[in-house]
Design a protein around this motif. Sequence first.
Motif, PDB file in Angstrom:
ATOM      1  N   ASP A 164       0.891  -1.040   0.084  1.00  0.00           N
ATOM      2  CA  ASP A 164       0.135   0.008  -0.037  1.00  0.00           C
ATOM      3  C   ASP A 164       0.881   1.272   0.121  1.00  0.00           C
ATOM      4  N   ALA A 165       1.798   1.131   0.701  1.00  0.00           N
ATOM      5  CA  ALA A 165       2.779   2.310   0.795  1.00  0.00           C
ATOM      6  C   ALA A 165       3.339   2.798  -0.374  1.00  0.00           C
ATOM      7  N   LEU A 166       4.100   1.556  -0.907  1.00  0.00           N
ATOM      8  CA  LEU A 166       4.954   1.693  -2.096  1.00  0.00           C
ATOM      9  C   LEU A 166       3.944   2.113  -3.623  1.00  0.00           C
ATOM     10  N   THR A 167       2.795   1.575  -3.373  1.00  0.00           N
ATOM     11  CA  THR A 167       1.832   1.964  -4.775  1.00  0.00           C
ATOM     12  C   THR A 167       1.032   3.204  -4.234  1.00  0.00           C
ATOM     13  N   SER A 168       0.991   3.763  -3.301  1.00  0.00           N
ATOM     14  CA  SER A 168       0.345   4.894  -3.142  1.00  0.00           C
ATOM     15  C   SER A 168       0.681   6.176  -3.984  1.00  0.00           C
ATOM     16  N   ARG A 169      -0.193   7.383  -4.087  1.00  0.00           N
ATOM     17  CA  ARG A 169       0.227   8.235  -4.930  1.00  0.00           C
ATOM     18  C   ARG A 169       1.494   9.051  -4.454  1.00  0.00           C
ATOM     19  N   PRO A 170       1.568   9.252  -2.955  1.00  0.00           N
ATOM     20  CA  PRO A 170       3.172   9.994  -2.830  1.00  0.00           C
ATOM     21  C   PRO A 170       4.150   9.338  -3.258  1.00  0.00           C
ATOM     22  N   ALA A 171       3.953   7.825  -3.243  1.00  0.00           N
ATOM     23  CA  ALA A 171       5.306   7.028  -3.651  1.00  0.00           C
ATOM     24  C   ALA A 171       5.344   7.132  -5.106  1.00  0.00           C
ATOM     25  N   ARG A 172       4.538   7.049  -5.648  1.00  0.00           N
ATOM     26  CA  ARG A 172       4.404   7.250  -7.159  1.00  0.00           C
ATOM     27  C   ARG A 172       4.862   8.483  -7.763  1.00  0.00           C
ATOM     28  N   GLU A 173       4.488   9.475  -6.996  1.00  0.00           N
ATOM     29  CA  GLU A 173       5.013  10.806  -7.417  1.00  0.00           C
ATOM     30  C   GLU A 173       6.346  10.934  -6.967  1.00  0.00           C
TER      31      GLU A 173
ATOM     32  N   ARG B 250      20.695 -10.551   6.351  1.00  0.00           N
ATOM     33  CA  ARG B 250      19.428 -11.196   6.587  1.00  0.00           C
ATOM     34  C   ARG B 250      18.225 -10.268   6.926  1.00  0.00           C
ATOM     35  N   GLY B 251      18.272  -9.037   6.150  1.00  0.00           N
ATOM     36  CA  GLY B 251      17.105  -8.193   6.330  1.00  0.00           C
ATOM     37  C   GLY B 251      16.297  -8.193   5.137  1.00  0.00           C
ATOM     38  N   SER B 252      15.007  -7.815   5.158  1.00  0.00           N
ATOM     39  CA  SER B 252      14.259  -7.787   4.021  1.00  0.00           C
ATOM     40  C   SER B 252      14.323  -6.748   3.008  1.00  0.00           C
ATOM     41  N   GLU B 253      14.590  -6.714   1.904  1.00  0.00           N
ATOM     42  CA  GLU B 253      14.834  -5.700   0.865  1.00  0.00           C
ATOM     43  C   GLU B 253      13.496  -4.930   0.802  1.00  0.00           C
ATOM     44  N   LEU B 254      12.492  -5.626   0.740  1.00  0.00           N
ATOM     45  CA  LEU B 254      11.104  -5.243   0.738  1.00  0.00           C
ATOM     46  C   LEU B 254      10.939  -4.044   1.923  1.00  0.00           C
ATOM     47  N   TRP B 255      11.200  -4.591   3.149  1.00  0.00           N
ATOM     48  CA  TRP B 255      10.942  -3.796   4.302  1.00  0.00           C
ATOM     49  C   TRP B 255      11.949  -2.426   4.534  1.00  0.00           C
ATOM     50  N   GLN B 256      13.109  -2.674   3.510  1.00  0.00           N
ATOM     51  CA  GLN B 256      13.941  -1.583   3.654  1.00  0.00           C
ATOM     52  C   GLN B 256      13.382  -0.466   2.917  1.00  0.00           C
ATOM     53  N   VAL B 257      12.959  -0.779   1.703  1.00  0.00           N
ATOM     54  CA  VAL B 257      12.284   0.421   0.620  1.00  0.00           C
ATOM     55  C   VAL B 257      10.920   0.623   1.215  1.00  0.00           C
ATOM     56  N   ALA B 258      10.013  -0.204   1.733  1.00  0.00           N
ATOM     57  CA  ALA B 258       8.679   0.185   2.147  1.00  0.00           C
ATOM     58  C   ALA B 258       8.946   1.263   3.801  1.00  0.00           C
ATOM     59  N   LEU B 259       9.923   0.783   4.538  1.00  0.00           N
ATOM     60  CA  LEU B 259      10.051   1.873   5.623  1.00  0.00           C
ATOM     61  C   LEU B 259      10.429   3.070   5.359  1.00  0.00           C
ATOM     62  N   LEU B 260      11.496   3.168   4.390  1.00  0.00           N
ATOM     63  CA  LEU B 260      11.645   4.684   3.861  1.00  0.00           C
ATOM     64  C   LEU B 260      10.362   5.527   3.326  1.00  0.00           C
ATOM     65  N   GLU B 261       9.484   4.782   2.578  1.00  0.00           N
ATOM     66  CA  GLU B 261       8.324   5.346   2.120  1.00  0.00           C
ATOM     67  C   GLU B 261       7.465   5.704   3.277  1.00  0.00           C
ATOM     68  N   LEU B 262       7.326   4.823   3.982  1.00  0.00           N
ATOM     69  CA  LEU B 262       6.338   4.771   5.307  1.00  0.00           C
ATOM     70  C   LEU B 262       6.650   5.701   6.415  1.00  0.00           C
TER      71      LEU B 262
END
Length: 606
Positions: free
Chosen positions: A554-563, A587-599
């Motif tokens: 949700d965070a990474l496909t939201s409008r702010p993230a797309r913009e 052993r960290g999740s890459e998805l969590w890393q990019v999503a955390l920045l956006e969140l």
Amino acid sequence: MKEGMEGTGPMCGICGEIRFTRGATGGEMASAAAIERMANAMAPRGPDGAGLVLRGRVGFGHRRLRIIDLTEAAAQPFVDSHLGLTIAFNGCIYNYPELRAELEQKGHRFASTGDTEVIVKAWKEWGLEAPKRFLGMFAFAIHERDSGRVTLVRDRFGIKPLYYAEAPGRLRFASTLPALLAAGDVDTSFDRIALHHYMTWHAVVPPPRTILAGIRKLPPATLRVIEPDGATTDHVWWEPRFDRSPEDAARPAEEWNEMVLESLRTAVRRRMVADVPVGVLLSGGVDSSLIVGLLAEEGQEGLATYSIGFEEAHGEKGDEFVYSDLIAKHYGTKHHKIFIPSDEMRTNLPDAIAAMSEPMVSYDNIGFYLLSREVSKTIKVVQSGQGADEVFGGYHWYPPMADANDPVEAYADAFFDRDHGRLAQHLAPEWLADRDASREFVAEHFARPGADDPVDKALRLDTNVMLVDDPVKRVDSMTMAWGLEARVPFLDHELVELSGRIPAAHKLAHGGKGVLKEAARKVIPPQVIDRPKGYFPVPALKYVGGETLAMCRDALTSRPARERGLFRQDYLDALFADPAAHVTRLRGSELWQVALLELWLQKQGV
């Protein structure tokens, strides 16, 4: 030392605005409204009071947490009209009773019992040399009426944070980055080099950068003198040493063990508190267990211990209660076990992310956030084991450094989440730095004189950069979110200086942290020392699935993230399709890393 701790320091938030005598807004008054907005943004750090002092073009604000019997005489910002000094101070000076006695002998008179006034008199007496005399954790701003100068100071390990934002004709500073955002008028564009560090170095962004181009942070052990016209001079007032004498090189391990234990005893004793119960964040590892053992030996009253555990996932256990129980029972502490179901962890994640001064990917964040919430219900001061792995060589990437032909390569291989080439496949082209900034940073740091051994190079880098902008920042952000003061004895600078003299081989012994483990044998049960190394895992975040995956998507496909368009769409699609397949070296999740920045960006309203 324990007598007189009644007036110990204000753990809180500081902020301020300085207008310069030249520039776009030359000579204007500092804005009380902006300072108030910053102070209000830091209310959780200091729920017990607020203050604001305006002196023409300089204004300081403060949020206060009373640790012990703090009378209004020590309220902040603190003004000494006789000396013409005003201070906003966050932290704790452990040796302030001794300093006060020394200053009284030199003729200084005190109106309060706390450590704040001791800093002011010390500044008058010793000037820029004063911080070298302070044992403790601190960030402060001090204004000299007569010269018009303002000096910003940060402690040796950056245990207390200090951020600033510059604009034509003015500078603002605050204990947290979100406070500067709250004041408004900040350049929130991205710093590409900082983004490179974030994506490469496990979210560590070395000072002075932050992810936002308009906000910077004062490096640890740095003192910045700001003249009335805005000219600045930086002084680095402490540096760790890793050179050793022939005597140190030849000293037997047993002697080092004794010296380390003695120094750690002193560090723990300094951080004891007389008249409030003290807690320990007890993971069940050697570091926190040793702190409990030493506090018990010193006779700390009302010792409470706190451990946290999470639901398991993918067959991976989410707690280490078996070890923390053993220590709590051995010392008869008042033990609190906190078990967090995955849905409660997810419910609290947004608040934990909002509490971060900068985006931090470590799963420990939510652990410390929820642990601090529970601890703050009963006590206000905890001791915590941060720093032991960096100072005494506990991580898995140190042994490969020992015989590395290319130390930079060995370090990057063990620690970096991705290299520059792979980063180019993950970030959108316009956000990729034009050079391999993270590797260059490590190479430059390793090349500095004073650490010849490759392991020493890595320890120096981790102790002074990674530690500051990962574990230390995490503990400050998460404990202060609940108005809790955390003290970190392993970062006592005298202990760290001692450790720097110890040959790396002694630290790497016994699977890492050899010296510390052998010293610990004289204090705590061997089962805790000889266990396999663990750490606070949060399995549901390591294996992003279910509701956590939905939140990330949700965070990474939201409008702010797309913009924003920070990441390549094909990379995000690959992460969503199979999160478990994209795991970093640590052993960290890459998805969590990019999503955390956006969140985090969304939480801060960027």
